[in-house]
Scaffold this motif. Structure first.
Motif, short mmCIF file in Angstrom:
data_model
loop_
_atom_site.label_atom_id
_atom_site.label_comp_id
_atom_site.label_asym_id
_atom_site.label_seq_id
_atom_site.Cartn_x
_atom_site.Cartn_y
_atom_site.Cartn_z
N ALA A 1 0.84 -1.20 0.00
CA ALA A 1 0.00 0.00 0.00
C ALA A 1 0.88 1.25 0.00
O ALA A 1 0.57 2.24 -0.67
CB ALA A 1 -0.93 0.00 1.20
N TYR A 2 1.97 1.19 0.73
CA TYR A 2 2.94 2.31 0.78
C TYR A 2 3.41 2.66 -0.63
O TYR A 2 3.44 3.83 -1.02
CB TYR A 2 4.12 1.91 1.66
N ALA B 1 -11.94 5.15 13.36
CA ALA B 1 -12.00 6.58 13.03
C ALA B 1 -10.62 7.22 13.18
O ALA B 1 -10.23 8.07 12.37
CB ALA B 1 -13.02 7.29 13.91
N ALA B 2 -9.86 6.81 14.22
CA ALA B 2 -8.55 7.41 14.47
C ALA B 2 -7.64 7.24 13.26
O ALA B 2 -7.02 8.20 12.79
CB ALA B 2 -7.92 6.79 15.71
N VAL B 3 -7.55 6.00 12.75
CA VAL B 3 -6.69 5.74 11.60
C VAL B 3 -7.35 6.20 10.30
O VAL B 3 -6.72 6.81 9.44
CB VAL B 3 -6.38 4.23 11.51
N GLY B 4 -8.64 5.92 10.20
CA GLY B 4 -9.36 6.17 8.96
C GLY B 4 -9.38 7.64 8.55
O GLY B 4 -9.32 7.94 7.36
N THR B 5 -9.46 8.54 9.53
CA THR B 5 -9.53 9.97 9.20
C THR B 5 -8.27 10.42 8.45
O THR B 5 -8.37 11.16 7.46
CB THR B 5 -9.68 10.79 10.50
N VAL B 6 -7.10 9.97 8.91
CA VAL B 6 -5.86 10.35 8.23
C VAL B 6 -5.84 9.80 6.81
O VAL B 6 -5.55 10.53 5.85
CB VAL B 6 -4.63 9.81 9.00
N PHE B 7 -6.19 8.53 6.66
CA PHE B 7 -6.14 7.93 5.33
C PHE B 7 -7.20 8.52 4.41
O PHE B 7 -6.97 8.66 3.21
CB PHE B 7 -6.29 6.41 5.43
N SER B 8 -8.35 8.86 5.00
CA SER B 8 -9.40 9.49 4.20
C SER B 8 -8.92 10.83 3.65
O SER B 8 -9.14 11.15 2.48
CB SER B 8 -10.64 9.68 5.07
N ALA C 1 -7.81 7.18 -8.12
CA ALA C 1 -8.46 5.93 -7.68
C ALA C 1 -8.57 5.86 -6.17
O ALA C 1 -8.21 4.87 -5.56
CB ALA C 1 -7.68 4.73 -8.21
N ARG C 2 -9.05 6.95 -5.56
CA ARG C 2 -9.04 7.02 -4.11
C ARG C 2 -9.93 5.99 -3.44
O ARG C 2 -9.60 5.49 -2.38
CB ARG C 2 -9.43 8.41 -3.64
N GLU C 3 -11.04 5.64 -4.09
CA GLU C 3 -11.94 4.65 -3.48
C GLU C 3 -11.26 3.30 -3.40
O GLU C 3 -11.59 2.48 -2.56
CB GLU C 3 -13.24 4.51 -4.29
N LEU C 4 -10.32 3.06 -4.32
CA LEU C 4 -9.60 1.79 -4.31
C LEU C 4 -8.48 1.80 -3.29
O LEU C 4 -8.19 0.81 -2.65
CB LEU C 4 -8.99 1.53 -5.69
N LEU D 1 -7.10 -0.45 0.82
CA LEU D 1 -5.76 -1.07 0.82
C LEU D 1 -4.89 -0.51 1.93
O LEU D 1 -4.04 -1.20 2.49
CB LEU D 1 -5.07 -0.83 -0.53
N LEU D 2 -5.10 0.76 2.26
CA LEU D 2 -4.34 1.37 3.36
C LEU D 2 -4.96 1.03 4.71
O LEU D 2 -4.27 0.74 5.68
CB LEU D 2 -4.35 2.89 3.21
N PHE D 3 -6.29 1.09 4.72
CA PHE D 3 -7.05 1.03 5.97
C PHE D 3 -7.07 -0.38 6.56
O PHE D 3 -6.78 -0.57 7.75
CB PHE D 3 -8.46 1.55 5.68
#
Lengths: 224, 225
Positions: free
Chosen positions: A126-127, B146-153, B161-164, B168-170
């Motif tokens: 992912a990175y 929410a803690a992690v997701g907010t940063v990745f969002s 391709a942000r929805e993809l 993968l990050l989250f």
């Protein structure tokens, strides 16, 4: 000029160590009694895993430095280290099951080390994707640094959660009584060889990125 | 000084609540999606079989994770589409305040969805409706999401391709939360006592603390200068 000298001597050291490691693994070290010849994959598998973890640790440190100092050169190193880490983790995940199938009778178990390695692979894939999906280089570098930091902090938590959830399946203990000295020697030489190889790859890859970035800057200056 | 920090946090939270309340488009779609996931899972198991009880926690957390990633996708994408993100970056608020505001709004959104999905899940899987333990696990785990997701969002809105990219990050990062939440839910559904669940809740709580702090510190770098 000095950098070149270091590179050439690293190539020399790496080459010598690799030849030594390969001959130790294939000729010198005795075949393990219970697992047979396939156990020799151990002398590749463990060094690969060590280098992979080292590489991801370097990504973490370089990402912190990049965010703190803002100098591109830290980012080139983080990027190079992540690429090497992903390649080495992939090889760990390939050599592991080959060995496991004959040693444990199964390709895969969901034990702590295996699962954590797999999760690591996902995080750093992912990175790399964040970089290629970002709209420009500088942004990609910043985003990747954030992933490199958060991803690395996650590793011990993942390991802890898996250890606690898998208490009913004790992880297979490969060498309870420690290694025979000939095996330990072979392992150490192999670890040294792969570590030098990693340092060499890191230097070459980071300097290639540095040069690419300089060429891009020059091109922009000339064209616009 | 201290009060003004929380005033800013609540202003950002209120902005998101108000936008969502007026349009309700994300809420409706995420809710319908979550119930659909549960319904589809129902077809893969024989109803009434023993297997049902053992897979129920897994089904619940797969649903919550999918619903979470879907709503996180919208959190910053909506701001970006309407040009609100530039406003947020320009507003004279601390980055930590900005992070907390967005994080709380993501959290509130996911919790409301879960509060509706949980009873539906209980009905479809023939479980008791009153599940206080499950509710506590859901709240603690969703804070981690929410803690992690907010940063990745915030990160993925500036990528292709942000929805993809977001899942993968989250997903890999929240694996420890999912493991602990599933294990704790198994215990909760088998009527175990609170003390048996403590070690799992502690892991999730530790995750929440570590990643809220880490995310607040790095949040500045995923926003545009």
């Amino acid at each position: 000029m000095q950098g070149r000298l270091i590179d050439y001597s690293l190539i020399g050291v790496c080459f010598t160590l690799m030849i030594a490691a390969i001959s130790l693994i294939s000729v010198y070290v005795p075949t393990e009694e219970q697992m047979g010849v396939v156990q020799r994959i151990f002398y590749f598998h463990v060094p690969l895993a060590w280098v992979a973890f080292l590489a991801f640790f370097v990504v973490f440190i370089m990402s912190l430095l990049y965010i703190w100092k803002g100098d591109e050169k830290w980012d080139f190193r983080a990027y190079a280290s992540a690429e090497i880490g992903v390649v080495f983790t992939t090889m760990v995940l390939i050599t592991g099951p080959i060995w496991a199938k004959s040693a444990w009778g199964t390709w895969w178990t969901w034990d702590m080390r295996l699962t954590t390695t797999l999760v690591l692979w996902f995080i750093y894939v992912a990175y790399l994707m964040v970089r290629s999906f970002a709209s420009d280089e500088e942004r990609g570098a910043r985003f990747a640094a954030v992933v490199g930091i958060i991803g690395f902090i996650d590793v011990p938590v993942v390991a802890l959660a898996i250890v606690l959830s898998r208490t009913q399946h004790p992880s297979p203990i490969v060498f309870e009584g420690g290694l025979a000295s000939s095996m330990l020697l072979t392992l150490l030489v192999s670890v040294a060889a792969f570590t030098v190889f990693y340092v060499l790859l890191l230097r070459l890859r980071a300097s290639t990125r540095q040069m690419t970035s300089e060429i891009m800057k020059l091109r922009q200056e000339l064209e616009i | 000084m201290k009060s003004s920090f929380w005033v800013k946090v609540s202003a950002i939270l209120w902005k998101d609540v108000l936008t969502e309340f007026r349009t309700r488009d994300t809420f409706t779609s995420v809710l319908v999606f979550s119930i659909l996931v549960i319904v589809i899972f129902n077809f893969t198991f024989v109803p009434g079989s023993q297997m049902f009880e053992t897979v129920a926690p897994g089904v619940l957390w797969v649903t919550f994770t999918f619903a979470g990633v879907l709503s996180l996708n919208r959190s910053f994408a909506r701001d970006k589409e309407k040009g609100c993100l530039d406003g947020l970056v320009l507003c004279p608020a601390d980055r930590v305040a900005l992070y907390l505001g967005k994080m709380l709004s993501c959290l509130a959104f996911m919790l409301v969805v879960e509060a509706i999905v949980l009873p539906v899940f209980a009905v479809l899987f023939d479980l008791p409706l009153y599940l206080p333990k499950l509710a506590v696990i859901a709240v603690v785990a969703t804070i981690g999401f929410a803690a992690v997701g907010t940063v990745f969002s915030a990160l993925v809105v500036h990528t292709r391709a942000r929805e993809l990219l977001l899942p993968l990050l989250f997903f890999p990062i929240i694996i420890p939360v999912i493991i602990a939440a599933v294990k704790a839910s198994e215990l909760a559904l088998s009527a175990a006592s609170w003390s048996e669940m403590t070690s799992w809740l502690t892991i999730i709580a530790a995750f929440d603390v570590i990643f809220t702090v880490a995310a607040a510190l790095v949040f500045d770098y995923v926003l545009e200068e």
